[in-house]
Motif scaffolding. Sequence first.
Motif, PDB file in Angstrom:
ATOM      1  N   LEU A 200       0.879  -1.176   0.000  1.00  0.00           N
ATOM      2  CA  LEU A 200       0.000   0.000   0.000  1.00  0.00           C
ATOM      3  C   LEU A 200       0.913   1.221   0.000  1.00  0.00           C
ATOM      4  O   LEU A 200       1.713   1.393   0.918  1.00  0.00           O
ATOM      5  N   ASP A 201       0.790   2.030  -1.044  1.00  0.00           N
ATOM      6  CA  ASP A 201       1.675   3.185  -1.152  1.00  0.00           C
ATOM      7  C   ASP A 201       0.872   4.446  -0.802  1.00  0.00           C
ATOM      8  O   ASP A 201       0.092   4.947  -1.617  1.00  0.00           O
ATOM      9  N   PHE A 202       1.091   4.924   0.434  1.00  0.00           N
ATOM     10  CA  PHE A 202       0.335   6.091   0.905  1.00  0.00           C
ATOM     11  C   PHE A 202       0.839   7.394   0.279  1.00  0.00           C
ATOM     12  O   PHE A 202       0.221   8.430   0.442  1.00  0.00           O
ATOM     13  N   GLU A 203       1.953   7.317  -0.429  1.00  0.00           N
ATOM     14  CA  GLU A 203       2.425   8.518  -1.133  1.00  0.00           C
ATOM     15  C   GLU A 203       1.800   8.609  -2.526  1.00  0.00           C
ATOM     16  O   GLU A 203       2.093   9.539  -3.273  1.00  0.00           O
ATOM     17  N   ARG A 204       0.987   7.625  -2.868  1.00  0.00           N
ATOM     18  CA  ARG A 204       0.270   7.660  -4.157  1.00  0.00           C
ATOM     19  C   ARG A 204      -1.227   7.477  -3.942  1.00  0.00           C
ATOM     20  O   ARG A 204      -1.820   6.486  -4.366  1.00  0.00           O
ATOM     21  N   PRO A 205      -1.854   8.455  -3.262  1.00  0.00           N
ATOM     22  CA  PRO A 205      -3.310   8.372  -3.129  1.00  0.00           C
ATOM     23  C   PRO A 205      -3.955   8.577  -4.498  1.00  0.00           C
ATOM     24  O   PRO A 205      -3.305   9.036  -5.436  1.00  0.00           O
ATOM     25  N   TYR A 206      -5.239   8.260  -4.621  1.00  0.00           N
ATOM     26  CA  TYR A 206      -5.936   8.457  -5.889  1.00  0.00           C
ATOM     27  C   TYR A 206      -6.141   9.962  -6.106  1.00  0.00           C
ATOM     28  O   TYR A 206      -6.455  10.686  -5.149  1.00  0.00           O
TER      29      TYR A 206
END
Length: 285
Positions: A200-206
Amino acid sequence: MARDRSLGQGRPFRPDRRLGQHFLVDPEIPDKIIALAGFHPSDVILEIGPGHGALTLPLSRSVSRIIAVEKDMRLADRLQKRLPTLGIFNVGIKNQDILRFDLDTIPLPPRQKIQVVGNLPYNISTPILGKLIRHRRRLGRAVLMFQREVAERLTAEPSTKGYGAMTLLIRYHARSARLLPVFRGSFYPAPKVDSILVELDFERPYPARGVKEDDFGKTVKGAFAHRRKTLLNSLKGFFPPWTPDLLLKAMKQCGIDPGRRAETLSMDEFLDLAKILSVDNPQRD
Ligand code: SAM
């Protein structure tokens, strides 16, 4: 008495199933997880549930620091004592419940994010996800082992079995990807289900285009409240101001057929609908 083979120190250990204790015993899996996670040597890692250290020990050689939060005092003590004997001094063991652990106490160099890793206790994977989402601004990537069904939900595509509210609510905050399927026999004691490692990459939100989390959440939860019903029937009455007229108007504006089912809508379609249905939308009624 069940004994954990991964400890390898000759002392008996009775795994506590209430704590989701299934320890990695396939020696190849920790190396695969570490290689796939691709953490940087300067990274600060939060490990959830280190157990006997199957991941902690090899990972400690390739990152700056690990804060490992383990609820079971027996395991926390054993690992704590073992670290100096192995020449490992960059791991801090916290004997705490991850759900109560204050992530803000983790010191970080400026502009750095916490990277998260864990072979999760499956019984609390959903509250752990909720906690990570609440702290997402301090987080970089999370590389986590979930039971297969949950991993499939987190990473599902529209019109597939796992696609639902959880898929969309996570995707709002993080990009998700399946990294590695792990067979149940890789653990001792073996769980009843297989697992999948997920990133899960939280630096790439939608790119949510200004649609608020609350509005998006209401729309998604309402749409999936009755999975077998049409979108219109599922949303109708879920949130009191949503009358059939309002819903029909909103769906028309978005070009969404009200007879469709929630599972066929894309992330962008949900965002469009949430924007129009928002109480903050002056043209809503
Ligand atoms: N990382 C180890 C491995 O891969 O072999 C252990 C994984 S085991 C699936 C989950 C671990 O999480 C156990 O060590 C368990 O004691 C710990 N745990 C369970 N609930 C916890 C909680 N609420 N907070 C912190 N650790 C927890």
